[in-house]
Design an enzyme around this catalytic site. Structure first.
Site, PDB file in Angstrom:
ATOM      1  N   ASP A 164       0.823  -1.211   0.000  1.00 27.43           N
ATOM      2  CA  ASP A 164       0.000   0.000   0.000  1.00 27.43           C
ATOM      3  C   ASP A 164       0.858   1.262   0.000  1.00 27.43           C
ATOM      4  OD1 ASP A 164      -2.537   1.303   0.076  1.00 27.43           O
ATOM      5  OD2 ASP A 164      -2.288   1.691   2.209  1.00 27.43           O
ATOM      6  N   SER A 201      -6.623   5.882  -0.234  1.00 33.50           N
ATOM      7  CA  SER A 201      -6.890   4.577  -0.836  1.00 33.50           C
ATOM      8  C   SER A 201      -8.373   4.262  -0.675  1.00 33.50           C
ATOM      9  CB  SER A 201      -6.060   3.483  -0.153  1.00 33.50           C
ATOM     10  OG  SER A 201      -4.684   3.748  -0.260  1.00 33.50           O
ATOM     11  N   GLN A 250      -5.234  -1.365  -7.098  1.00 33.96           N
ATOM     12  CA  GLN A 250      -5.804  -0.418  -6.140  1.00 33.96           C
ATOM     13  C   GLN A 250      -6.394   0.766  -6.882  1.00 33.96           C
ATOM     14  OE1 GLN A 250      -3.508   2.592  -3.649  1.00 33.96           O
ATOM     15  NE2 GLN A 250      -3.873   1.006  -2.107  1.00 33.96           N
TER      16      GLN A 250
END
Length: 292
Positions: free
Chosen positions: A210, A234, A284
């Protein structure tokens, strides 16, 4: 890996401790937050802790092969996170789990994860690109220091802080307003040696996956998270584990962003070990909302 310096080793121990969740009931776990957090809870920490919680309800003979997660609310840095695991299915080959992360009685994150017994099968992969070795590149802290004068003074200490994961960008040019292509390649590894625990390495890979990824869709627009001109977060995160990888050895994160629009940006990544083996794939979507 050579012995890490004491500060780096301490940062790594701190992160490993954060991933060692407290079991408070059969399917209920409590996770503490990093004392390094200053603005909001880091999404990678929540992903990794949720995976720890799910793994602790599945036998070690069934490693995780995928997870799919959504971030629903910003996480508070001063409140522990409760992870509630639902044991949806245990079949002959696969196990499925759902995890909800809760703070102050409200869900902030949910995740579905799948686990599989180890099996043989057909194999193919994309080859790893030819890039400079990580030892020839500046560390993330050195790279950030090279343009620290462009960062607002109130953020400089946070911007230059040492972190438990060492990142080394292949493209080490200074960010500018002109923007660049929506691709980047980044080496990363833990700052200190880790125990021989495949589940821990898997969770640390999830944690690191991430980091840097969302910045890929910002590159063509010359956006910087510290500029105040864009709201960044995110929205979701998907990760597929293809092979065991040591998080304390160098891994190459190859990233691209095929699309952005409607205040969102799509990002993809492939993670290779130094031998060229493809260890994981990542996808993502993130919020990149212009601020007036």
């Amino acid at each position: 890996m050579s012995d890490a310096d004491p500060d780096a080793a301490g940062l790594m121990r701190e992160l490993v401790d954060i991933l060692d969740l407290e079991r408070i009931d059969e399917n209920l776990f409590r996770g503490q937050n990093s004392p390094d957090a200053t603005f909001r809870l880091f999404g990678g920490q929540v992903i990794a802790q949720a995976l720890v919680a799910a793994q602790r309800t599945v036998g070690t003979e069934r490693p995780a092969h995928s997870l799919h997660a959504y971030f629903m609310r910003p996480g508070a840095i001063d409140v522990p996170v409760i992870y509630q695991v639902e044991r949806d299915r245990d079949g002959s080959s696969f196990s499925t789990r759902r995890v909800i992360a809760i703070q102050n009685g409200k869900p902030i994150f949910n995740m579905a994860a799948s686990f599989q017994i180890v099996e043989d099968g057909y194999e193919h992969r994309f080859d790893m690109p030819d890039v400079p070795d990580p030892e020839t590149l500046m560390s993330e802290t050195e790279w950030r220091a090279s343009f620290i004068d462009s960062v607002p003074k109130r953020m400089r200490d946070h911007f230059l802080r040492e972190r438990p994961i060492d990142f080394r960008r292949v493209d080490q040019s200074v960010p500018d307003e002109e923007g660049s292509e929506p691709r980047q390649q980044v080496w990363f590894r833990a700052q200190a040696p880790l125990p021989d625990d495949p589940e821990l390495h898997r969770c640390l890979l999830a944690y690191a996956s991430d980091m840097t990824l969302l910045s890929t869709c910002q590159r063509p627009h010359g956006l910087k998270w510290y500029s105040g001109e864009v709201q960044i977060a995110s929205l979701d995160h998907a990760l597929w584990f293809h092979a065991d990888a040591r998080a304390d050895d160098w891994l190459l994160y190859v990233q691209d962003s095929p699309w952005a629009g409607h205040a969102r940006g799509m990002n993809r990544g492939l993670i290779y070990d130094r031998s060229g083996r493809l260890c994981a794939s990542v996808a993502q979507e993130g919020l990149i909302r212009p601020r007036s």
